[in-house]
Design an enzyme around this catalytic site. Structure first.
Site: not given
Ligand SMILES: NC(=O)c1ccc[n+]([C@@H]2O[C@H](COP(=O)([O-])OP(=O)(O)OC[C@H]3O[C@@H](n4cnc5c(N)ncnc54)[C@H](O)[C@@H]3O)[C@@H](O)[C@H]2O)c1
Ligand SMILES: O=C(O)[C@H](O)CO
Length: 319
Positions: A237, A266, A285
């Site tokens: 993360r 993000e 991601h």
């Protein structure tokens, strides 16, 4: 009467049909655009399926009938576990089914950063490859036979260690909350302190969950301890890393390169300096994002959801 459930992430019709067999599905693949309707459905929902949505006190107050929250992700930093327990709400995630795919993504990031794949791809495509060939300054570094340090030797960490050990003859160091004897035996992974791992590794890969203990786990101090030739990879993360410290470490040549699947925010801002650095390989991601694996994650989430709303045991409960 079938229990009502809310699905807030895009799912295949196959998975939705599986849920519809035993539940009344309220489907909001773009829940942000229809937030009022989403909230209205949440009021009646006994189960929720999706990923990333933060279920804080305010949102949970909007869902008084909720019995179970099912993440279609292994990470569950979007959930406030003590609060869910307090309210008697169950929760599940999707461990295991994505290990191979995420480990493949991490190997790709390591290889791309070390061998400068994205940078050289641009070199060729923008006409930089001339009769004179290329210069030694464009050489990369080897991955095979190097030392890989894995911080967080869980399901994905061990699957990465397997690839690195058997496929690339790498020496594996790891740091974890507890010893992973299986990885020690199978992949000759050596347990060490964080500082020892940082000092000795050619590739440092962080794979812990995001928790209050791991937020900014890798910061200025940690980058200073790494080799100047180290390649840093984050597929956990974004917030596990102090992004400002990473930018400064790269600017100061304290580390050689980075491979990033995740960011502090993000989607990351287009002004993020990391996006301008040729020695940083970036992905949006997509660690687990292959058609096959996303299908498995969705199906596992759906099975947890239907089990949870019908009072059955969850397949992969978080607690
Ligand atoms: N980029 C992606 O698309 C993607 C995909 C899947 C998972 N992830 C992230 O990767 C994380 C790991 O996934 P996993 O399936 O391997 O989880 P896991 O629970 O199997 O492994 C996590 C490991 O981290 C260790 N750990 C936790 N806190 C620690 C600490 N403070 N110091 C050292 N070790 C610590 C745990 O003991 C465990 O062994 C997930 O929580 C998720 O956030 C990202
Ligand atoms: O935690 C996970 O499973 C990934 O980040 C995908 O959302």
């Amino acid at each position: 009467m079938k229990p009502k459930v809310v699905v807030y992430k895009r799912m295949s019709e196959k998975v939705l049909d599986y849920i519809r067999e035993s539940c009344e599905v309220h489907y909001f693949p773009g829940y942000k655009e229809e937030y009022e309707a989403f909230l209205a459905a949440l009021k009646e929902a006994e189960g929720v399926l999706g990923s990333g949505l933060k279920f804080d006190e305010v949102l949970l107050d909007q869902a008084p009938k909720l019995k179970v929250i099912c993440n279609t992700s292994v990470g569950y930093d979007n959930l406030n576990i003590p609060l869910l327990k307090e309210r008697g709400i169950l929760a599940s995630n999707t461990p295991g089914v994505l290990n191979d795919t995420v480990a493949d993504t991490i190997m790709a990031l390591m290889l791309a950063a070390a061998r400068r794949i994205t940078e050289l791809d641009q070199f060729v495509k923008t006409g930089g490859w001339s009769e004179n060939g290329f210069s030694q300054q464009q050489f990369g570094i080897d991955v095979h036979h190097k030392t890989l340090g894995i911080i967080g030797m869980g399901g994905i960490g061990a699957t990465l260690a397997k690839r690195a050990h058997f496929g690339f003859d790498m020496n594996i160091l790891y740091h974890n909350r507890s010893r992973n004897k299986a990885a020690e035996t199978a992949y000759h992974a050596a347990y060490c302190t964080m500082d020892e791992l940082l000092a000795k590794s050619d590739f440092v890969c962080v794979l812990t969950p995001l928790t209050s203990q791991t937020e900014k786990l890798i910061g200025k101090r940690e980058f200073e301890k790494m080799k100047q030739t180290a390649v840093f990879v984050n597929a956990a993360r974004g917030k596990v890393v102090d992004e400002k410290a990473l930018i400064e470490a790269l600017q100061a040549n304290e580390v050689l390169a980075a491979g990033l699947d995740v960011f502090e925010k993000e989607p990351t801002d287009r002004s993020n300096p990391l996006l301008k650095m040729p020695n940083v390989v970036t992905l949006p991601h997509i660690g687990s994002a292959t058609a096959e694996t996303r299908m498995k994650m969705a199906q596992l989430g759906a099975e947890n959801l239907t089990a949870g709303v019908h009072g059955k045991k969850l397949l992969t409960p978080i607690y």
